[in-house]
Design an enzyme around this catalytic site. Structure first.
Site, mmCIF file in Angstrom:
data_model
loop_
_atom_site.group_PDB
_atom_site.id
_atom_site.type_symbol
_atom_site.label_atom_id
_atom_site.label_comp_id
_atom_site.label_asym_id
_atom_site.label_seq_id
_atom_site.Cartn_x
_atom_site.Cartn_y
_atom_site.Cartn_z
ATOM 1 N N LEU A 19 12.460 -19.471 -4.116
ATOM 2 C CA LEU A 19 11.153 -18.810 -3.356
ATOM 3 C C LEU A 19 10.000 -19.169 -3.938
ATOM 4 C CD1 LEU A 19 10.183 -16.420 -1.443
ATOM 5 C CD2 LEU A 19 10.347 -14.962 -3.148
ATOM 6 N N HIS A 32 2.740 3.443 -8.984
ATOM 7 C CA HIS A 32 2.674 2.091 -9.233
ATOM 8 C C HIS A 32 3.807 1.415 -9.883
ATOM 9 C CE1 HIS A 32 -1.636 2.359 -7.714
ATOM 10 N NE2 HIS A 32 -1.675 3.339 -8.687
ATOM 11 N N ASP A 83 0.725 -1.247 -0.073
ATOM 12 C CA ASP A 83 0.039 -0.098 -0.041
ATOM 13 C C ASP A 83 0.963 1.272 -0.049
ATOM 14 O OD1 ASP A 83 -2.349 1.518 -0.021
ATOM 15 O OD2 ASP A 83 -2.867 1.027 2.271
#
Length: 236
Positions: free
Chosen positions: A124, A30, A13
């Protein structure tokens, strides 16, 4: 680091606020946020995290201005393309959770390609939530579990929590040990609602594009200091 969580989930956020603070369009925020995802993936793996899930696009995000939606789709296209090389270079596996059926056809194709290319990787385990909503996921999971029971000739009253868990988008992924939210907000915002039943929560004022390895280490240190208890018993 000691007591590193196996699975960290992040609500990324603050991209828009990061850009606004600098007098830039939200789309720049963004874009910076997207670039930061790669850095955090690498940092998390080096710190010993095995699973990382990020909230990239919620089911509610479609109410944003069309210009912003178009920019997000452009950024997503570039991210998915670059992620193929990142997965190969870093032995990383990527899975997408959420209802991708409403996304543009070329993006759906890129998602399937990325998941297929990275499916054999053992580093990962990276999940990206796209057009994702926790309530939507639970509804879809219950319907899927109900169909499975019916096909087995069982009444719906025999449905269990395990039946629903096995029908979630995250069926093969352990529930998050730690959920991080950046930018100072302190709510789940419809993210991993079923899976977060026993998660620890860490909220930071750092905006997502500025969230770096040091900030991640601080979150893990906070987690390590928690006395996790399940049904009154300490987590061993």
């Amino acid at each position: 680091m000691e007591k590193v969580p196996q699975h960290i989930a992040i609500i990324m956020d603050g991209n828009g606020r990061w850009a606004k603070k600098r007098g830039m369009p939200r789309n720049v925020g963004h874009s910076q946020g997207s670039k930061n995802v790669r850095k955090i993936c690498e940092a998390a793996w080096k710190l010993g995290v095995k699973y990382l899930t990020v909230y990239a696009l919620s089911t509610e995000n479609w109410t944003r201005p069309q210009e912003e939606i178009d920019a997000l789709m452009k950024i997503l296209r570039g991210f998915l393309k670059d992620a193929v090389k990142q997965c190969t270079d870093n032995n990383m596996r990527v899975r997408i959770i959420g209802d991708i059926s409403v996304l543009p056809e070329d993006i759906i194709t890129s998602i399937h390609h990325l998941e297929e290319v990275s499916s054999v990787n053992t580093g990962l385990q990276f999940q990206i939530a796209l057009n994702y909503g926790g309530k939507n996921e639970i509804v879809r999971a219950v319907k899927k579990a109900a169909v499975k029971l019916a096909n087995e000739g069982k009444h719906i009253e025999y449905m269990t929590e395990e039946d629903i868990s096995r029908s979630l988008d995250t069926a093969q992924i352990p529930d998050p040990d730690l959920i991080i939210r950046t930018s100072g907000e302190q709510r789940l915002s419809n993210f991993l609602m079923w899976q977060s039943a026993y998660s620890e929560f860490y909220f930071t004022d750092v905006l997502w594009p500025d969230f770096d390895k040091k900030a991640l280490e601080e979150a893990i240190t906070y987690y390590a200091g928690r006395n996790r208890r399940f049904g009154g018993l300490e987590d061993k």
